[in-house]
Design an enzyme around this catalytic site. Structure first.
Site, PDB file in Angstrom:
ATOM      1  N   LYS A 196      -7.535  32.421  30.177  1.00  0.00           N
ATOM      2  CA  LYS A 196      -7.810  32.024  31.554  1.00  0.00           C
ATOM      3  C   LYS A 196      -8.796  33.008  32.151  1.00  0.00           C
ATOM      4  O   LYS A 196      -8.514  34.202  32.253  1.00  0.00           O
ATOM      5  CB  LYS A 196      -6.511  31.999  32.361  1.00  0.00           C
ATOM      6  N   LYS A 248      -8.968  27.704  29.997  1.00  0.00           N
ATOM      7  CA  LYS A 248      -9.228  27.336  31.382  1.00  0.00           C
ATOM      8  C   LYS A 248     -10.236  28.267  32.000  1.00  0.00           C
ATOM      9  O   LYS A 248     -10.067  29.480  31.851  1.00  0.00           O
ATOM     10  CB  LYS A 248      -7.902  27.432  32.137  1.00  0.00           C
ATOM     11  N   SER A 274     -10.713  22.816  39.502  1.00  0.00           N
ATOM     12  CA  SER A 274     -11.174  22.292  40.786  1.00  0.00           C
ATOM     13  C   SER A 274     -12.687  22.338  40.944  1.00  0.00           C
ATOM     14  O   SER A 274     -13.290  21.401  41.469  1.00  0.00           O
ATOM     15  CB  SER A 274     -10.496  23.071  41.919  1.00  0.00           C
ATOM     16  N   TYR A 313      -8.120  16.309  37.483  1.00  0.00           N
ATOM     17  CA  TYR A 313      -7.821  15.636  38.748  1.00  0.00           C
ATOM     18  C   TYR A 313      -8.241  14.169  38.709  1.00  0.00           C
ATOM     19  O   TYR A 313      -7.891  13.400  39.592  1.00  0.00           O
ATOM     20  CB  TYR A 313      -8.495  16.392  39.896  1.00  0.00           C
TER      21      TYR A 313
HETATM   22  C1  PBG Z   1      -2.774  30.101  39.472  1.00  0.00           C
HETATM   23  C2  PBG Z   1      -3.675  28.974  39.218  1.00  0.00           C
HETATM   24  C3  PBG Z   1      -4.985  28.793  39.685  1.00  0.00           C
HETATM   25  C4  PBG Z   1      -5.411  27.557  39.193  1.00  0.00           C
HETATM   26  C5  PBG Z   1      -4.363  27.019  38.485  1.00  0.00           C
HETATM   27  N1  PBG Z   1      -3.304  27.913  38.485  1.00  0.00           N
HETATM   28  C6  PBG Z   1      -5.790  29.622  40.598  1.00  0.00           C
HETATM   29  C7  PBG Z   1      -6.271  30.945  40.172  1.00  0.00           C
HETATM   30  O1  PBG Z   1      -5.927  31.454  39.113  1.00  0.00           O
HETATM   31  O2  PBG Z   1      -7.043  31.533  40.940  1.00  0.00           O
HETATM   32  C8  PBG Z   1      -6.756  26.947  39.421  1.00  0.00           C
HETATM   33  C9  PBG Z   1      -6.833  25.476  39.168  1.00  0.00           C
HETATM   34  C10 PBG Z   1      -8.090  24.861  39.636  1.00  0.00           C
HETATM   35  O3  PBG Z   1      -9.040  25.535  40.068  1.00  0.00           O
HETATM   36  O4  PBG Z   1      -8.161  23.616  39.574  1.00  0.00           O
HETATM   37  N2  PBG Z   1      -1.555  29.655  40.023  1.00  0.00           N
END
Ligand code: PBG
Length: 334
Positions: A196, A248, A274, A313
């Site tokens: 991530k 991710k 997102s 999404y």
């Molecule tokens: C953390 C989490 C995030 C996302 C999913 N789980 C945010 C982050 O790590 O800043 C992001 C998902 C997205 O951007 O669609 N709980």
């Protein structure tokens, strides 16, 4: 001299291209991320993610029903609490919004789909970090593991079938697995958000969950410069007992995804985040890009790179489209 080998033969018509497509997507490969907010009387649109909303319990139930009808493989729940504190108490409270939504949806739909939950403290902490803080303000890895262990038990008790560990703390898979097993939840699966990255692509999500974060997550999420490290994180999580590993974001990290897919002996998922969603929607709204082709091409590319399942999404819309086109037509479509 004219060529004897002509790859174009296999591209000459739409039916021929459909037959030759190496990548096909099935609706069950798509998982829908959803936001459930506390204290709403009706769903609230998320400005940075046109078409997405913060749900009430009722609208969430309707959305899960639509997802099931469309053939979507599962849903991933995020909670948006009204109150936050330093340790993210709402995350472990059985009455916290995420646990309440999970219980509500798992009870209704747990036999028809796979109800999954994000396991991370960032939506619940007043400082917005994914873990608890040490006295010097840094994120305290080992103290956070104890919070994750408690959160895992709360989510499993609420009925979540897959816990998505997205906090990027070292040792989180091992700690949560042990906690689940001790509490008799050996059937609850762990999805490790293994690789991530600290990306600008989470920007729109911060509005979706009313994030309180002021700094960044660079001491725990990975540096976008690092490819080898993504594979290392995934292999560590597999060794710690992850049932599924994930990369991710998806689109800008297809090299990491391909590496993990080549090495993993557990399922490999990818999260189309997102920012990937918002960029396409924004460009399409301006008439600058062909929205439908972009969505199809992006999902096809993520699956082509090695994802078994994609969190997106667009899951319901795409599953519906695949259903009407005949299963697996997406590869030929893009
Ligand atoms: C953390 C989490 C995030 C996302 C999913 N789980 C945010 C982050 O790590 O800043 C992001 C998902 C997205 O951007 O669609 N709980």
């Amino acid at each position: 001299m004219s060529p004897t080998i002509r790859p174009r033969r296999l591209r000459q018509s739409a039916p021929m291209r459909r037959l030759m497509a190496e990548t096909r997507i099935h609706p069950a490969q798509l998982v829908l991320p959803m936001f459930v907010a506390e204290g709403l009387s009706e769903p609230r649109p998320i400005g940075s993610m046109p078409g997405q909303v913060q749900h009430t319990l009722d609208s969430a139930a309707q959305e899960v029903e639509r997802a099931i009808e469309a053939g979507v493989g599962g849903v991933m729940l995020f909670g948006v609490p009204q109150e936050k504190d330093a340790v993210g108490s709402g995350a472990t409270d059985p009455d916290g919004i995420l646990n309440r939504a999970t219980a509500f949806l798992a009870e209704r739909f747990g036999d028809a789909t796979v109800v999954q939950t994000d396991l991370c403290l960032d939506e619940f902490t007043d400082h917005g970090h994914c873990g608890v803080l040490a006295a010097d303000g840094s994120v305290d890895n080992d103290a956070t593991l104890e919070r994750y262990a408690a959160m895992a038990i709360a989510q499993a008790e609420a009925g979540s079938q897959i816990l998505g560990l997205s906090g990027m703390m070292d040792g989180q898979i091992e700690r949560v697995r042990a906690a689940l097993d001790e509490a008799g939840h050996e059937s609850t699966a762990i999805l490790a958000y293994s690789a991530k990255y600290a990306t600008a692509l989470y920007g729109p999500f911060r509005e979706a969950v009313d994030s309180s974060l002021t700094g960044d997550r660079k001491t725990y999420q990975q540096d976008p410069a690092n490819r080898r490290e993504g594979l290392r994180e995934a292999l560590l999580d597999i060794a710690e007992g992850a049932d599924i590993v994930m990369v991710k974001p998806a689109s800008l990290y297809l090299d990491v995804l391909a590496d993990v897919a080549a090495a993993s002996d557990v399922p490999v998922w990818a999260y189309q985040v997102s920012g990937e969603y918002a960029m396409v929607e924004a460009a399409a709204a301006n008439g600058w890009i062909d929205r439908d082709r972009m969505i199809a091409e992006s999902l096809t590319s993520i699956v082509r790179a090695g994802a078994d399942v994609v969190l997106t999404y667009w899951a319901i819309e795409q599953a519906q489209l695949l259903g009407t086109m005949g299963l697996g037509a997406m590869g030929g479509r893009s």
